[in-house]
Design an enzyme around this catalytic site. Structure first.
Site, mmCIF file in Angstrom:
data_model
loop_
_atom_site.group_PDB
_atom_site.id
_atom_site.type_symbol
_atom_site.label_atom_id
_atom_site.label_comp_id
_atom_site.label_asym_id
_atom_site.label_seq_id
_atom_site.Cartn_x
_atom_site.Cartn_y
_atom_site.Cartn_z
ATOM 1 C CE LYS A 140 59.711 49.220 71.230
ATOM 2 N NZ LYS A 140 61.047 48.408 71.897
ATOM 3 C CG HIS A 281 26.274 30.058 42.558
ATOM 4 N ND1 HIS A 281 26.444 31.429 43.091
ATOM 5 C CD2 HIS A 281 25.034 29.980 42.006
ATOM 6 C CE1 HIS A 281 25.426 31.910 43.010
ATOM 7 N NE2 HIS A 281 24.481 31.154 42.275
#
Length: 529
Positions: A140, A281
Site C-alpha cells: 500500500k 484442434h
C-alpha cells in the site's frame, strides 16, 4: 513524493531461505540496516552479518509459537508511514518508530503443506498471518517502500539499487507492489479453496482463483490476441509440469491441444498396453492401442492421416526409437509422453520445430478436480468429468448381446467419446478409432461425417471397404431419434454404446433390433462443450 526513494533499513523474514544470505550481504555492503526474525535472523548471523531482531525493535518477544512477532505498531508504523506527511513524521518521532524502506517476505509454505497431504491442524498452523499483513502494508505504501515476495526478484532489486545509487524508482516499486498483492491474493485463494474442500463445501459463497505465470505467450488463439500461461501449483502430470526437451516455445493452441491429447491418452493406463492419441484442434483424429507403441501410433494415424498432419501426439508409455522414426515421417507440432529414450531423442533432434515433452507419469483420469469456464460477467465451475465405466456398469437392451470383441471396442470407444466435442460420435474397430465425428449441432450429422471420413481414408489407403465395416460406435449422449443409429448401421457398425434416457429409447432399441445391432446403455453421458 519523489520518484527515487532511498533504502536505508530493511526487514527480512522469509520461510524460503534461498538466496537470503547473498541478498543480506549485498544490502549490508550498501550500509542498509538489517532487521529480521527467528530463523531468518539466525541464517544471516551465521553468515557473519549484523542483524537486529524485530523483538528488540518492538520491545516485545516472539510468542505463541511464533504466531505473534511482527504484528506491532513499531513494525507496521515503519512500513505504513508516509514520509512526506508531517503528521506521520511527527508520530514516528514521538513514538520512536523507525522507517522500514524494504520488506522481504515469503510466506509459510501453506500450498506445499496441503500438497503433501498434511492433516487439518497442520495445514491451519501453516497459514501465515503476520507475513501477509506486512506485505499488504508495504505494498500500500509503495510510494516509499519496496516489498519483495519472490526469490526470483532479488537480482532485480539489487540491480535497481546499483543503478540508482541505493535508491529505487517509483515504477519499480509499483511493479513490486503488484506482485505482492497478487501473491497475497493467491495465498488467500489457496487457503479458501483448501478449506472449502476440507468442509466439503461444493459451492462456497465466494470462490477465489489464482495462478502463477509460467510463460508469456507470443499470442493467443489468433495473432491479434495477447495471452499468457499460468500454472495452479498442482503436481498433476501434464503439459503444465512437463519437461520440454527441444523445439520452440509452446503456443496458446499448442498448450490447449497438448493438454487435450495427454488427458485422453491417460485414460489408458500403462499396464493396459501401448496407446496413442493424435489431436487436432482439441479433438482426437485418431486413437489406438497396439502391441507396441509404433503399432498404436500407426493404427491411430490410419484413422485420419490428413488431420494428423501438424497435430499433437500423446503416448501412454515412454517414446522409443522405432515409434519416433514413424512419427518423424510427417510434420507434428508436439509429442508428449511419460518419457523418451536416447534413440527417440536423437531422431527428433533433427526435427528442430518439433516439441518433445516428457511428464514422468500419466494423469489420473479419476482424480477429483475442478474445471472453470469464463462467461460474460462470471465463470462456471464444475467437477472434472472423471466418470468411468466397466463392463458391469453396462445394460444390454437389444435382443442380441455384444460379442466379447464388440464389448472391448465399445469400452474403448466410450473412453474416447468422453474427449470429443459434443455432439460426439466415435467408430472403433480392433482397438482403434476408424471414424470420429465432433462438434456438430446434429448427432446424425456427426454420424455421417465420421462415416464419410472413414470412407475417405479407405479410398486413400486403397481398401475395398471403410474400416467402419464391422466396427462399434459410441455416442456421448442418447440418440434422440433412430436416424443417427441407422446412419451408423449403414456405415457398417454392428454394436452401439450410448447413455440412453431419451423419450424415444424404445424406438431406437427397436431400430437396433431390426438392424441386428447389439446395444448397451451406460446411464452416463459425456457432454464436452
Amino acid at each position: 513524493m519523489t520518484d527515487l526513494a532511498p533504502v536505508r533499513r530493511a526487514l527480512l523474514s522469509v520461510s524460503d531461505k534461498t538466496g537470503l544470505v547473498e541478498l543480506g550481504q549485498a544490502l549490508a555492503e550498501r550500509g542498509i540496516e538489517l532487521l529480521s526474525t527467528g530463523g531468518s535472523a539466525k541464517t544471516l548471523r551465521n553468515a557473519g552479518l549484523e542483524v537486529r531482531d524485530v523483538a528488540d525493535v518492538t520491545s516485545f518477544p516472539e510468542m505463541m509459537d511464533g504466531r505473534v512477532k511482527t504484528l506491532h505498531p513499531m513494525v507496521h508504523g515503519g512500513l505504513l508511514a508516509l514520509r512526506d506527511n508531517d503528521d506521520h513524521v511527527k508520530a514516528m518521532t514521538d513514538h520512536g518508530i523507525g522507517a522500514i524502506d524494504l520488506l522481504v517476505v515469503n510466506l509459510y509454505p501453506f500450498e506445499e503443506t496441503v500438497a503433501k497431504g498434511a492433516d487439518y491442524d497442520t495445514c491451519i498452523e501453516n497459514i501465515d498471518i503476520g507475513g501477509p499483513a506486512m506485505i499488504r502494508a508495504a505494498a500500500k505504501n509503495h510510494a516509499f517502500v519496496n516489498v519483495v515476495v519472490d526469490v526470483e526478484d532479488y537480482p532485480a532489486l539489487l540491480d535497481e539499487l546499483a543503478a540508482n545509487d541505493g535508491q529505487t524508482s517509483y515504477a519499480f516499486r509499483q511493479k513490486l507492489a503488484l506482485t505482492a498483492y497478487a501473491r497475497t491474493g493467491a495465498y488467500d485463494a489457496a487457503v479458501s479453496t483448501w478449506m472449502a474442500k476440507a468442509l466439503e463445501e461444493t459451492a462456497p459463497r465466494r470462490r477465489a482463483v489464482a495462478g502463477q505465470l509460467a510463460q508469456t505467450l507470443r499470442y493467443g488463439e489468433n495473432p491479434h490476441q495477447s495471452a499468457a500461461f499460468y500454472t495452479d501449483g498442482s503436481a498433476r502430470p501434464g503439459v503444465a509440469t512437463a519437461t520440454q526437451h527441444q523445439g520452440k516455445e509452446l503456443s496458446y493452441n499448442n498448450i490447449n491441444d497438448t493438454d487435450a491429447a495427454f488427458e485422453l491418452v491417460s485414460e489408458f493406463a500403462t499396464a493396459e498396453g501401448p496407446a496413442c492419441a493424435i489431436i487436432k484442434h482439441a479433438n482426437p483424429c485418431g486413437v489406438a492401442q497396439g502391441a507396441t507403441l509404433q503399432e498404436a501410433y500407426s493404427k491411430a494415424f490410419d484413422c485420419d492421416r490428413t488431420s494428423a498432419f501438424g497435430g499433437i501426439i500423446a503416448l501412454n508409455q515412454p517414446l522409443d526409437g522405432p515409434t519416433a522414426e514413424e512419427i518423424s515421417k510427417i510434420f507434428t507440432e508436439v509429442v508428449i509422453a511419460p518419457g523418451a529414450d536416447e534413440d527417440a531423442k536423437a531422431i527428433f533432434a533433427a526435427k528442430k520445430n518439433l516439441r518433445l515433452l516428457t511428464t514422468e507419469g500419466l494423469a489420473n483420469p479419476a482424480e477429483a478436480a475442478l474445471t472453470l469456464k469464463q462467461v460474460s460477467g462470471g465463470f462456471l465451475v464444475q467437477d472434472k468429468d472423471n466418470g468411468r465405466l466397466t463392463q458391469d456398469d453396462l445394460k444390454v437392451v437389444t435382443k442380441r448381446a455384444p460379442t466379447e470383441a464388440e464389448m472391448a471396442d465399445m469400452l474403448f470407444a466410450w473412453k474416447v467419446a468422453k474427449h470429443v466435442k459434443s455432439n460426439a460420435i466415435v467408430y472403433v474397430k480392433d482397438g482403434a478409432t476408424v471414424g470420429v465425428g465432433a462438434g456438430q449441432m446434429s448427432r446424425v450429422d456427426s454420424c455421417r461425417i465420421a462415416a464419410r471420413k472413414a470412407q475417405d481414408m479407405a479410398d486413400a489407403l486403397g481398401l475395398s471397404a471403410p474400416l467402419t465395416q464391422g466396427s462399434v460406435v459410441a455416442s456421448d449422449a442418447f440418440f434422440p431419434f433412430a436416424d443417427g443409429l441407422l446412419t451408423a448401421a449403414e456405415a457398417g457398425a454392428t454394436a452401439v454404446i450410448h447413455p440412453g434416457g431419451s423419450m424415444r429409447d424404445d424406438e431406437v432399441i427397436a431400430a437396433a433390433d431390426d438392424a441386428g445391432l447389439a446395444m448397451v446403455l451406460t446411464g452416463m453421458r459425456h457432454f464436452r462443450h
